[in-house]
Scaffold this motif. Structure first.
Motif: not given
Length: 280
Positions: A66-73, A93-96
């Motif tokens: 899975v390539f996942l965008y960060p959404e906590p919901a 795909l997280s963030s620095s």
């Protein structure tokens, strides 16, 4: 083996889908609104809305990566569904920003950090890609530049190392198809540190005309940004830029260090996207 790509309407998500499909891999593009997706022929689409976990099973059926965008919901339910479906690897795909002080209370970092923590506590093998500022963030200047208006900044000398979104896509595909990044957390930047003023100079050279830069107070910047951004986000961004005003940005991993190929520069991004800064 099927690869599920979430955030399939985003710039990076679309690029990842295109690369995987061109390589002959089985790809499933996921979105909360799959009818709105535009994907190459032969790519399956699936509905995946993180607030609606009842659809997770169908979206993940037969998926191994899975390539996942960060959404906590709904992230905890998604993790459980992924484990049940036999998913072996998640590339996030997280963030620095998750590496910053008090990241869990920072509106820039909070979403990504929550997702990272949920994945880290799972039984899934995970790769965390943590890009710094995207070169495409400069599109926020497109409207005033296209109207020959000055760019008004509280911290015009703040330095970042903007990364080209296509470089992020290249690294994501390597994480999904190779083994060199499996299980790693990597911070990603572009190949050079540039102040906002220097980025605007590159855009001016690309467009063949002057782009005036006007330094304003922090209070003025807060009022200006309040038209399109919530207060906590404004506070966090201005703090980030104030800290970045003290010198060159650190260069982290790039396509050069990770993939052995030249990293795309901000100048290249500017040439490719010059039309966005021209009034029509």
């Amino acid at each position: 083996m099927s690869i599920l790509v979430t955030g399939a309407r985003g710039k990076v998500g679309r690029a990842v889908i295109g690369r995987l499909h061109s390589a002959g891999l089985t790809v499933r593009a996921a979105s909360a609104d799959p009818a709105a997706l535009t994907v190459p022929d032969g790519i399956e689409v699936a509905e995946l809305a993180l607030g609606r976990p009842e659809g997770f099973g169908a979206a993940l059926r037969g998926v191994r990566q899975v390539f996942l965008y960060p959404e906590p919901a709904g992230i905890h339910e998604l993790v459980k569904a992924a484990e049940a479906a036999g998913v072996e690897h998640v590339v996030l795909l997280s963030s620095s920003s998750v590496l910053g002080p008090d990241a869990e209370n920072d509106p820039l970092a909070g979403h990504s950090l929550q997702v990272e923590r949920a994945l880290a506590c799972s039984g899934l093998t995970c790769t965390f890609l943590r890009p710094d500022a995207f070169a495409s963030n400069s599109l926020g200047w497109a409207r005033p530049i296209s109207r020959s208006m000055p760019i008004r900044l509280a911290y015009p000398e703040a330095h970042i190392a903007p990364i080209h979104p296509e470089d992020i896509a290249d690294i994501a595909v390597e994480a999904l198809t190779g083994t060199s990044l499996t299980g790693r957390s990597v911070t990603l930047t572009g190949p050079e540190s540039l102040s906002f003023r220097e980025q605007l100079a590159v855009l001016a050279e690309t467009l063949g005309r002057e782009i005036p830069v006007e330094k304003i107070s922090r209070a003025e910047a807060e009022r200006q940004m309040a038209d399109y951004m919530p207060g906590p986000m404004i506070y966090s961004l201005l703090n980030l830029w104030e800290a970045a005003d003290r010198g060159p940005a650190a260069i982290a991993d790039t396509t050069h260090t990770l993939l052995g190929r030249p990293a795309r520069t901000f100048r290249q991004w500017a040439r490719e996207n010059a039309a966005a800064f021209i009034q029509r």
